[in-house]
Design an enzyme around this catalytic site. Structure first.
Site, PDB file in Angstrom:
ATOM      1  N   LYS A  52       0.846  -1.203   0.000  1.00  0.00           N
ATOM      2  CA  LYS A  52       0.000   0.000   0.000  1.00  0.00           C
ATOM      3  C   LYS A  52       0.880   1.252   0.000  1.00  0.00           C
ATOM      4  O   LYS A  52       0.598   2.219  -0.703  1.00  0.00           O
ATOM      5  CB  LYS A  52      -0.919  -0.006   1.229  1.00  0.00           C
ATOM      6  CG  LYS A  52      -2.009  -1.075   1.141  1.00  0.00           C
ATOM      7  CD  LYS A  52      -2.760  -1.258   2.455  1.00  0.00           C
ATOM      8  CE  LYS A  52      -3.734  -2.426   2.364  1.00  0.00           C
ATOM      9  NZ  LYS A  52      -4.397  -2.754   3.641  1.00  0.00           N
ATOM     10  N   GLN A  96      -4.151  -1.399   9.953  1.00  0.00           N
ATOM     11  CA  GLN A  96      -4.085  -2.721   9.326  1.00  0.00           C
ATOM     12  C   GLN A  96      -4.632  -3.775  10.284  1.00  0.00           C
ATOM     13  O   GLN A  96      -4.212  -3.864  11.437  1.00  0.00           O
ATOM     14  CB  GLN A  96      -2.630  -3.037   8.944  1.00  0.00           C
ATOM     15  CG  GLN A  96      -2.458  -4.327   8.188  1.00  0.00           C
ATOM     16  CD  GLN A  96      -3.128  -4.340   6.810  1.00  0.00           C
ATOM     17  OE1 GLN A  96      -3.054  -3.376   6.059  1.00  0.00           O
ATOM     18  NE2 GLN A  96      -3.810  -5.433   6.485  1.00  0.00           N
ATOM     19  N   ASP A 119     -10.702   3.101   4.835  1.00  0.00           N
ATOM     20  CA  ASP A 119     -11.096   1.696   4.673  1.00  0.00           C
ATOM     21  C   ASP A 119     -12.614   1.552   4.637  1.00  0.00           C
ATOM     22  O   ASP A 119     -13.128   0.476   4.315  1.00  0.00           O
ATOM     23  CB  ASP A 119     -10.538   0.848   5.835  1.00  0.00           C
ATOM     24  CG  ASP A 119      -9.250   0.132   5.444  1.00  0.00           C
ATOM     25  OD1 ASP A 119      -9.047  -0.097   4.238  1.00  0.00           O
ATOM     26  OD2 ASP A 119      -8.472  -0.215   6.349  1.00  0.00           O
TER      27      ASP A 119
END
Ligand code: NAD
Length: 286
Positions: A52, A96, A119
């Protein structure tokens, strides 16, 4: 033979669009900033985070990594989130998953301000998605699947869509997005009875179960569009491990369209994270 819908190619197109948008933002003195928070030593998480960050760097997003030890207390992580929420240089915050067991992931995700929740997991963004209010940030993998589908499905209305998997990250939000486009959506899961027959009805079949080769050729209607979200590591005949999807692709030549694994949904997920970050930066710049 089924058309192979290459997510890596479309992700590269999205990156190039984003470079243009980021150049425009630069003219207004704004550089999109993404904070990436990684707690603990999960090897897969490290791989995902570095992918990412490399992608962010390619398009000109500044990504700032916060690596915390595996025994970090929840209060410490929440304090970091609060600081990132208040930091005007940060437009997107990504924590994460998975988090270590002493930390309640839902409390951490709830602490991210919805405007920086790139997200799309905050309850406010989930709520906006479920009411069809287009103003929220949408989870990256389902968003990537929809962009892929839009390339090959001219009109979604009335199509039968079957989603295998009901996770909050993939299956449920994707089902909502397909419903919004007026597909007739069936969401299935590990307890679903008669899954092959249900799958065979699908014009759009999405496999997001995490089970290698689950979807066999005779589950797929001729001409169906098949999106393979699964990422499964299996041992190859040569003794080396390799990544395969949830669809037995070699049995699905009669599908209309099929996404490959790797090179399908995975790169789209990353491209959509970048897109969400740029969208968040544009909104914060007014
Ligand atoms: P999850 O484990 O949270 O959910 C899996 C879902 O599939 C559950 O609802 C479960 O009931 C269902 N399921 C499992 N086995 C099944 C079976 N045999 N038959 C029917 N349903 C079954 O997983 P997730 O986070 O949603 O991820 C699903 C898969 O997608 C995994 O392989 C994951 O690695 C992959 N994934 C890929 C990306 C990407 O960017 N390509 C992103 C997220 C997840």
């Amino acid at each position: 033979m089924a058309e192979i819908l290459r997510g890596d190619v479309i992700a590269a197109e999205i990156e190039s669009e984003l470079r243009g948008r980021i150049a425009q933002l630069a003219g207004r003195g704004v550089t999109p900033g993404l904070a990436v928070v990684l707690v603990g030593d999960d090897p897969a998480s490290h791989v995902y985070v570095s992918r990412k960050q490399r992608a962010a760097a390619r398009v000109g997003i500044v990504s700032v990594e916060h690596r915390l030890p595996g025994d970090t207390a929840q209060a410490e992580l929440l304090a970091l989130i609060a600081a990132l929420n208040a930091d005007p240089a940060i437009h997107g915050i990504l924590v994460q998953l998975p988090l270590p067991p002493q930390i309640a992931a839902d409390e951490v995700l709830d602490a991210i301000v919805p405007a920086k929740d790139v997200d799309g997991f905050h309850p406010v963004n989930v709520g906006r998605l479920s009411t069809g209010a287009g103003s929220g940030l949408v989870p990256c993998t389902p968003l990537g699947c929809m962009i892929l589908l839009e390339k090959v499905v001219p009109d979604f209305r009335g199509l039968d869509a079957v989603v295998i998997g009901k996770s909050n990250i993939v299956g449920k939000p994707l089902a909502l997005l397909l419903l919004e486009r007026e597909c007739t959506v069936t969401v299935t899961h590990i307890r679903t009875r008669g899954l092959p027959e249900i799958a065979r009805r699908a014009d759009i079949l999405v496999a997001a179960a995490g089970s290698a080769g689950l979807v066999r050729g005779d589950w797929v209607k001729p001409g169906a569009v098949v999106i393979d979200v699964g990422i499964n590591r299996i041992a190859g005949e040569d003794g080396k491990s390799r990544i395969v999807g949830d669809v037995a692709a070699d049995e699905c030549g009669h599908a209309g369209v099929l996404t490959p694994v790797p090179g399908g949904v995975g790169p789209m997920t990353i491209a959509c994270l970048l897109r969400n970050t740029v969208d968040a930066a544009v909104r914060s710049a007014g």
